[in-house]
Design an enzyme around this catalytic site. Structure first.
Site, PDB file in Angstrom:
ATOM      1  N   ALA A 287     -11.582  -1.322  -2.652  1.00 33.34           N
ATOM      2  CA  ALA A 287     -11.562  -2.341  -3.706  1.00 33.34           C
ATOM      3  C   ALA A 287     -11.660  -3.730  -3.094  1.00 33.34           C
ATOM      4  CB  ALA A 287     -10.288  -2.216  -4.536  1.00 33.34           C
ATOM      5  N   GLY A 289     -10.935  -7.636  -2.319  1.00 32.46           N
ATOM      6  CA  GLY A 289      -9.676  -8.372  -2.262  1.00 32.46           C
ATOM      7  C   GLY A 289      -8.952  -8.156  -0.947  1.00 32.46           C
ATOM      8  N   ILE A 290      -7.831  -8.827  -0.792  1.00 31.55           N
ATOM      9  CA  ILE A 290      -7.022  -8.721   0.420  1.00 31.55           C
ATOM     10  C   ILE A 290      -6.276  -7.389   0.403  1.00 31.55           C
ATOM     11  CG2 ILE A 290      -5.100  -9.744   1.701  1.00 31.55           C
ATOM     12  CD1 ILE A 290      -5.889 -12.443   0.454  1.00 31.55           C
ATOM     13  N   GLY A 292      -3.601  -4.590   0.463  1.00 35.45           N
ATOM     14  CA  GLY A 292      -2.174  -4.661   0.191  1.00 35.45           C
ATOM     15  C   GLY A 292      -1.350  -4.062   1.304  1.00 35.45           C
ATOM     16  N   LEU A 293      -0.125  -4.558   1.469  1.00 34.88           N
ATOM     17  CA  LEU A 293       0.781  -4.028   2.483  1.00 34.88           C
ATOM     18  C   LEU A 293       1.471  -2.756   2.019  1.00 34.88           C
ATOM     19  CD1 LEU A 293       2.470  -7.372   3.648  1.00 34.88           C
ATOM     20  CD2 LEU A 293       0.594  -6.124   4.763  1.00 34.88           C
ATOM     21  N   ASP A 343      -1.704  -2.133 -17.684  1.00 35.00           N
ATOM     22  CA  ASP A 343      -1.217  -0.777 -17.910  1.00 35.00           C
ATOM     23  C   ASP A 343      -1.611   0.097 -16.718  1.00 35.00           C
ATOM     24  OD1 ASP A 343      -0.088   1.392 -19.131  1.00 35.00           O
ATOM     25  OD2 ASP A 343      -1.761   1.768 -20.484  1.00 35.00           O
TER      26      ASP A 343
END
Length: 542
Positions: A287, A289-290, A292-293, A343
């Site tokens: 995806a 974007g940065i 995620g951690l 959601d």
């Protein structure tokens, strides 16, 4: 009697009973009661399936015979598609890893016409008065003729004076959510169809028309994925959904079912939509974007959907456990999302074809999510994941849409205020954790640090007695677990000049403890604020 069909029949009657109580809650201005009905409906399906599975576990079941008998016993049921999904849920728990018996494509739409057709006779005011008189509204409308005139005046500009009026189709059962009540329909001429929604508020024991929504985009937001479900009685869910689909043709079936509280069938249809996308040779990619951690996030080309899998290990800055992450996603599923929180659908034992994966997301999943992702033959088995609607990450939108930056930042400020007013603290408020929809709305989607406002202690930064304290890398004051200092938000939210102008000036209250403490106190009192799922400009005066 077939135990699954018998249990589903009882579940469906319970669902209708809970839904039917919405009109009384609205009439009595019992807003907390409305929210409790929504949560009860959400939880009831899993509760009843769990009880049935416990009673059947260990039994020698003839599944082909059960399936045949189930289909026959419910062939005329008005919610037959929900029944097939119910069967799937029971089967999946007792036969884990096996293909689902029903895939969501078996059911033809119910022939029941869920709407009332009114002839377009007389002037528009007469027509709108018949609409108001024909609906199953929970309270009388004060100054009905005057309200009908307001609606007619608002509707007239949307019609071409040269079109020949035909008829108006109206769903007579209202849709209830929060403090709002809505009638939905479509006005048809020989040249066009005008979808509409009439929004009502309860005022002093009577109804007041608050707005008329005429654009498909406004209806799409009203039934959007960032809002809680509606409570609305229906003679046949599939017929009601089919009508709504004509008003919002671009909205997925799964999303419409979710919007009416049929979450499990929405999930069934989501899988069906996923299979259709795979049949078009879509590929799973990382995806945008940065990264995620906490979550590894991938998406399917051509599908507005992301998959989120919890990583085996989190970054050092994340003081949260995998179980806490799951609990926070569950909290959002059951909470009023006020149009600002996406959601989610939770999947256990989801299998995706390896042939459709690009190497980058596949290798990352196997390397960082090995506890939840493994290869089984030609499939990738995800033991647990969440799905969400795909949006443009806000940090990317601010780079790619230079002419819209201030509007996006303004939306972000409103999103933070709405989320706080709903009794939620987002935790990590960085732009990368928010998305921008095609309608330009800013929606929160990263819940691993989210918590109820009551779990947070909002404090002002104490004044320093010594000038050198201001230069220290460490705080000169004690910080306890759960302490939050809103003044610090300014440092990472207002680094951009346009953010400093919009957030730092127009939303300066977000950087003070007073705003958060007031929201916290209102949440503690159970005070439900007004959230209008339509632009302020559409509201009628008075």
């Amino acid at each position: 009697m077939n135990p699954i069909s018998h249990t589903f029949g009882a579940y469906w009657q319970d669902f209708l009973h809970l839904t039917g109580k919405a009109s009384l809650c609205f009439a009595e201005a019992d807003w907390q009661g409305l929210q409790q009905l929504s949560r009860a409906r959400f939880e009831r399906h899993d509760d009843i399936v769990g009880q049935l599975v416990a009673s059947l576990n260990g039994s020698l079941l003839d599944w082909p015979a059960l399936k045949t008998d189930f289909v026959e016993s419910l062939k005329d049921h008005p919610a037959r598609e929900l029944a097939l999904t119910f069967f799937n849920s029971v089967y999946a728990r007792l036969q884990p890893g096996m293909p689902r018996p029903f895939n969501g494509r078996e059911l033809a739409k119910v022939a029941t016409r869920p709407y009332l057709r009114l002839p377009m006779q007389g002037n528009l005011t007469d027509v709108m008065q018949r609409v108001l008189e024909s609906a199953s509204l929970p309270l009388p409308i004060r100054y009905l003729a005057n309200q009908a005139t307001k609606l007619a005046q608002a509707l007239k500009p949307a019609l071409n004076p040269h079109d020949y009026p035909l008829h108006l189709d109206l769903l007579t059962e209202p849709f209830y959510r929060n403090k709002g009540c809505y009638l939905v329909g479509c006005l048809n001429t020989d040249q066009m169809a005008v979808p509409f929604a009439i929004a009502f508020l309860q005022k002093d024991g009577a109804l007041k028309v608050d707005a008329l929504l005429l654009q498909r985009d406004h209806l799409s937001v009203l039934f959007g994925f960032a809002r809680s479900d509606f409570l609305s009685l229906s003679p046949a869910p599939s017929a009601q959904i089919a009508f709504l689909e004509t008003l919002m043709p671009h909205k997925p079936h799964s999303e419409l079912y979710n919007a009416l509280g049929y979450y499990k069938h929405g999930k069934t249809l989501l899988v069906t939509e996923l299979e259709d996308a795979l049949a078009r040779k879509g590929r799973f990619i990382t995806a945008p974007g940065i990264p995620g951690l906490v979550m590894m996030v991938f998406t399917l080309e051509g599908q507005d959907l992301v998959f989120k899998v919890i990583r085996d290990q989190f970054g050092d800055s994340k003081k949260v456990t995998p179980q806490q992450v799951v609990e926070r996603y569950h909290l959002v599923q059951r909470h009023d999302r006020v149009g600002r929180m996406a959601d989610t659908q939770e999947f256990i034992d989801l299998r995706l074809p390896l042939a459709h994966f690009d190497q980058a997301p596949l290798q990352e999943l196997l390397a960082t999510c090995a506890g939840r992702a493994r290869i089984e033959g030609d499939m990738l088995h995800l033991s647990h994941c969440f799905t969400e609607r795909r949006m443009t990450p806000m940090n990317l939108a601010l780079k790619e849409r230079s002419g819209e930056c201030k509007a996006i930042l303004r939306e972000y400020g409103h999103a933070l205020k709405d989320i706080a007013t709903a009794g939620i603290f987002p935790g990590d408020m960085l732009f990368k954790n928010f998305g921008v929809t095609r309608h330009g709305r800013v929606i929160f989607y990263d819940y691993d640090e989210l918590c109820p406002l009551g779990d947070v202690t909002f404090r002002a930064i104490p004044k320093s007695e010594y000038e050198q304290d201001m230069l220290s890398a460490e705080p000169w004051y004690p910080v306890n677990e759960g302490d939050v200092f809103p003044e610090e938000f300014r440092h990472f939210l207002c680094a951009r000049q346009d953010a400093a102008e919009v957030l730092g000036q127009e939303f300066a209250e977000l950087f003070t403890p007073d705003f958060w403490l007031k929201a916290q106190e209102n949440a503690k009192k159970g005070q439900l604020e007004d959230f209008f799922p339509y632009p302020q400009a559409l509201r009628f005066p008075g």
